[in-house]
Design an enzyme around this catalytic site. Sequence first.
Site, PDB file in Angstrom:
ATOM      1  CG  HIS A 159      27.433  -2.148  -4.152  1.00 52.77           C
ATOM      2  ND1 HIS A 159      26.386  -1.725  -4.957  1.00 52.77           N
ATOM      3  CD2 HIS A 159      27.404  -1.341  -3.061  1.00 52.77           C
ATOM      4  CE1 HIS A 159      25.764  -0.712  -4.363  1.00 52.77           C
ATOM      5  NE2 HIS A 159      26.376  -0.464  -3.208  1.00 52.77           N
ATOM      6  CG  HIS A 161      29.135   3.693  -1.718  1.00 47.03           C
ATOM      7  ND1 HIS A 161      28.293   4.523  -2.447  1.00 47.03           N
ATOM      8  CD2 HIS A 161      28.457   2.539  -1.535  1.00 47.03           C
ATOM      9  CE1 HIS A 161      27.148   3.889  -2.675  1.00 47.03           C
ATOM     10  NE2 HIS A 161      27.233   2.678  -2.144  1.00 47.03           N
ATOM     11  CD  GLN A 167      24.849   8.399  -1.393  1.00 51.69           C
ATOM     12  OE1 GLN A 167      25.889   8.628  -1.984  1.00 51.69           O
ATOM     13  NE2 GLN A 167      24.838   7.774  -0.229  1.00 51.69           N
ATOM     14  CG  HIS A 213      22.418   1.951  -4.348  1.00 48.83           C
ATOM     15  ND1 HIS A 213      23.396   2.265  -5.264  1.00 48.83           N
ATOM     16  CD2 HIS A 213      23.032   1.903  -3.134  1.00 48.83           C
ATOM     17  CE1 HIS A 213      24.560   2.395  -4.635  1.00 48.83           C
ATOM     18  NE2 HIS A 213      24.364   2.180  -3.341  1.00 48.83           N
ATOM     19  CD  GLU A 256      20.912   0.087   0.807  1.00 48.66           C
ATOM     20  OE1 GLU A 256      21.785  -0.050   1.691  1.00 48.66           O
ATOM     21  OE2 GLU A 256      20.997   0.937  -0.095  1.00 48.66           O
ATOM     22  CG  ASP A 263      27.401  -1.043   0.561  1.00 47.75           C
ATOM     23  OD1 ASP A 263      27.640  -0.044  -0.141  1.00 47.75           O
ATOM     24  OD2 ASP A 263      26.293  -1.255   1.093  1.00 47.75           O
TER      25      ASP A 263
END
Length: 426
Positions: free
Chosen positions: A56, A58, A151, A209, A212, A308
């Site tokens: 995971h 970005h 997102q 996701h 969270e 992450d």
Amino acid sequence: MMDLVLTNATLPDGTRADIAIRNGLIADIAPRFTGEAGRKIDVGGHLVSPPFVDSHFHLDSTLTAGVIRHNTSGTLAEGIAIWKELKPTLTEEDIYNRAKRLCEMAIAKGNLAIRSHVDTSPEEPRAVRALLALQKDMKPWIDIQLVAFPQDGFFRMPGAAARLEHALDMGVNLVGGIPHFERTTNEGTQSIEALFRIAADRGLSVDMHCDETDDASSRHAETMAACTIRYGLQGRVAGSHLASMHSIDNAYAGKLIGMLADSGMGVIANPLINITLQGRYDTYPKRRGLARIRELVQAAVPVGFGHDCVMDPWYRLGSHDMLEVASMGAHVGHMTGEEELLDCYRAVTENAARIMELDGYGLAVGKRADMVVLQASSPIEALRLRPTRLYVIRAGKVIAQSPAQATILHLDTPFEEQPIRDSGQN
């Protein structure tokens, strides 16, 4: 004739062996290899491990910390706000170059696979184009999987559905989502249903996701588990974060973990980031905000760890060392038993690879000859020391190399120049 042989290797299970490689594959693992090879490397009893896997990440936002401003509150919400301001200023070239630098950092640390979520919310898909190009260009050295990630919300953001579908048409590999960020719980549920339908129709895997948040009422993971079974996607779905699991009561946690196990879902925790972002609204005691790793592992739910973020609006730190991630998981999850420590190591190697459905991964004959040689004697010692990566090998070729670390103490005069080596027992 072999292309490469590693001699005097310690395998993760503690056995000593030589590893013979030919045509990019592991040809033999034996106590002693007696044949010929183009190159032999004596690894001196050091640990040879399958490469690290970041399940995971970005890549589109990495290395942007401070470009607009730093996240002074340390909250997820401020990170999202900064990213929203930053996105319109980014060029395709900038995204590509930053992500490439991160991949180079990763390779040096022995990380040869990354699953990256790419923000599909902008009208112009600059990040999608940049990361698809990077995925192709870096293929000889590192595997990159891309997740179409709305997102700003699948329903919350006008046009998000069309932009996500366009990203998938362009070649993005997986379907993502963020149900807890939708305006209502009901819309979050509907977004999961819609995104699973897209994945099923296209024959794609899913990584969302999910939950969270410190809000114990955020329970979208159960909907993901139900949809995994309904759409026949067992073994092809991961829920990332699941931070609200830390806040729910034990009765519901038992039910949820059973549902996750039955569904064949994987769970990807992000120890560095969730211990940083979660619990920000608490006074004392403060919650840890991490999925219930130990209980998930005990229920045979595949658990992987992700880094992450590295130096972005959500996390100012990071070097893309997956052993740091695993170490944090062990500490925050109270996983310091012998087998639990090994579970944390597996969460950044074989279990993460399983969740990512990586083909040919592992230290076994016939598998691709991807591996890392660590200046350690065992996985637990590697977790403790986060040692030097002596060699990083991809398809049988050394693609990164570092000298062994040694320290000389000058305590007496005269002194003997003898390196001081850690002699701790595991």
